[in-house]
Design an enzyme around this catalytic site. Sequence first.
Site, PDB file in Angstrom:
ATOM      1  N   LYS A 197      20.930  -3.767 -17.952  1.00 49.64           N
ATOM      2  CA  LYS A 197      20.730  -5.002 -18.706  1.00 49.64           C
ATOM      3  C   LYS A 197      19.251  -5.276 -18.862  1.00 49.64           C
ATOM      4  O   LYS A 197      18.531  -5.217 -17.861  1.00 49.64           O
ATOM      5  CB  LYS A 197      21.407  -6.142 -17.936  1.00 49.64           C
ATOM      6  CG  LYS A 197      21.191  -7.504 -18.493  1.00 49.64           C
ATOM      7  CD  LYS A 197      21.774  -8.526 -17.558  1.00 49.64           C
ATOM      8  CE  LYS A 197      21.450  -9.884 -18.116  1.00 49.64           C
ATOM      9  NZ  LYS A 197      21.883 -10.935 -17.248  1.00 49.64           N
ATOM     10  N   LYS A 220      18.846  -4.398 -13.591  1.00 51.56           N
ATOM     11  CA  LYS A 220      18.619  -5.604 -14.371  1.00 51.56           C
ATOM     12  C   LYS A 220      17.118  -5.846 -14.430  1.00 51.56           C
ATOM     13  O   LYS A 220      16.461  -5.998 -13.398  1.00 51.56           O
ATOM     14  CB  LYS A 220      19.325  -6.799 -13.737  1.00 51.56           C
ATOM     15  CG  LYS A 220      19.066  -8.098 -14.494  1.00 51.56           C
ATOM     16  CD  LYS A 220      19.910  -9.239 -13.971  1.00 51.56           C
ATOM     17  CE  LYS A 220      19.616 -10.515 -14.740  1.00 51.56           C
ATOM     18  NZ  LYS A 220      20.453 -11.635 -14.282  1.00 51.56           N
TER      19      LYS A 220
HETATM   20  C1  PBG Z   1      21.770 -15.091 -14.288  1.00 56.47           C
HETATM   21  C2  PBG Z   1      22.012 -14.300 -15.527  1.00 56.47           C
HETATM   22  C3  PBG Z   1      21.128 -14.150 -16.627  1.00 56.47           C
HETATM   23  C4  PBG Z   1      21.840 -13.450 -17.609  1.00 56.47           C
HETATM   24  C5  PBG Z   1      23.101 -13.159 -17.078  1.00 56.47           C
HETATM   25  N1  PBG Z   1      23.189 -13.675 -15.781  1.00 56.47           N
HETATM   26  C6  PBG Z   1      19.780 -14.690 -16.858  1.00 56.47           C
HETATM   27  C7  PBG Z   1      18.675 -14.404 -15.942  1.00 56.47           C
HETATM   28  O1  PBG Z   1      18.712 -13.508 -15.108  1.00 56.47           O
HETATM   29  O2  PBG Z   1      17.689 -15.142 -16.039  1.00 56.47           O
HETATM   30  C8  PBG Z   1      21.329 -13.126 -18.989  1.00 56.47           C
HETATM   31  C9  PBG Z   1      22.365 -12.843 -20.044  1.00 56.47           C
HETATM   32  C10 PBG Z   1      21.874 -12.909 -21.446  1.00 56.47           C
HETATM   33  O3  PBG Z   1      20.671 -13.075 -21.737  1.00 56.47           O
HETATM   34  O4  PBG Z   1      22.741 -12.776 -22.344  1.00 56.47           O
HETATM   35  N2  PBG Z   1      21.529 -14.470 -13.113  1.00 56.47           N
END
Ligand code: PBG
Length: 324
Positions: A247, A194
Amino acid sequence: MRIRPRRNRSSATIRDMVQETQVTLSSLITPIFLMPGKDTRERIASMPGIYRYSIDLMLVEIQACWDLGLRTFILFPAVPDEWKDSQATYSYNADNFYLDAIRQAKSQFPEICIITDVAMDPYSSDGHDGVVENGQILNDRTLPILAKMAVAQAEAGADIIGPSDMMDGRVGVIRDALDEAGFTDVAIMSYTAKYASAFYGPFRDALDSAPKFGDKKTYQMNPANGREAIIEGELDTQEGADYLMVKPALSYLDVIQTLKENFLLPIVAYNVSGEFSMVKAAAMQGWLDEEKIMMEVLTSIRRAGADLVITYFAKAVAELYARQ
Ligand code: PBG
């Protein structure tokens, strides 16, 4: 010329026959944003067509998606500020509305698959995915909170736990906690690679979960790094993950391919909020054909190696297929 690649493109039937990649409905995961209350839904300005739902309207939305052939949902809570604190205690409070949503979804639709989100940020007054002290994000102090959150979600009926926090060691800690509580069959979909991405902007609007200070670069990965994803993949595999996720998706197709080549677990890609909003914005201007772009984007993510794609386009794809 003996070799003419155009022969395999000469009619729609032949093109379909030799098509290597399909975007099937069983490969799509539908995100749903939740909020407390009854009979209400709120538009998300930066994500046209996407809403936050109260639980009763979530059930209506799941029914609509189910009727179109979608089976798997990933739920995210928008928590009012007054319920947030520095330790994210609301996240494992047994009567919180998110856990209630999981219970109601599974009791009304026993055959659906529910994936949860494990991270402190929606519940944290600091807006970070870990415990904050003196401006630092404390890894090991965060782990027991994530474990409690995961067990509470499993108790509510979650099929798959989705840790999105990027703390080191969290998959193992969550696996042990689930097993100890008797949830040996509840799976873990780890947000393995991520990245600290600007593509999450609209999602943070949706949940009002933006960090109150700084950024997430000490725990989310540097967008410049590809090989580092293999380290994360190895750790998650050893710690007992059942799925490995990349992601965002579109700017990270090479990372999807790397994980696919290096690991045997199913690979998931999260086609995130900013990727969705870019397509919507251009389509609303009349600059791009939304449906064609949507299918090209999702096809490319599948072609790169994603077995599953989490996407805000899931319902639109199902509607498109229902019309064909
Ligand atoms: C939270 C989380 C995030 C997303 C999914 N879970 C945001 C972040 O890490 O700030 C992003 C998903 C998206 O942008 O569609 N931990």
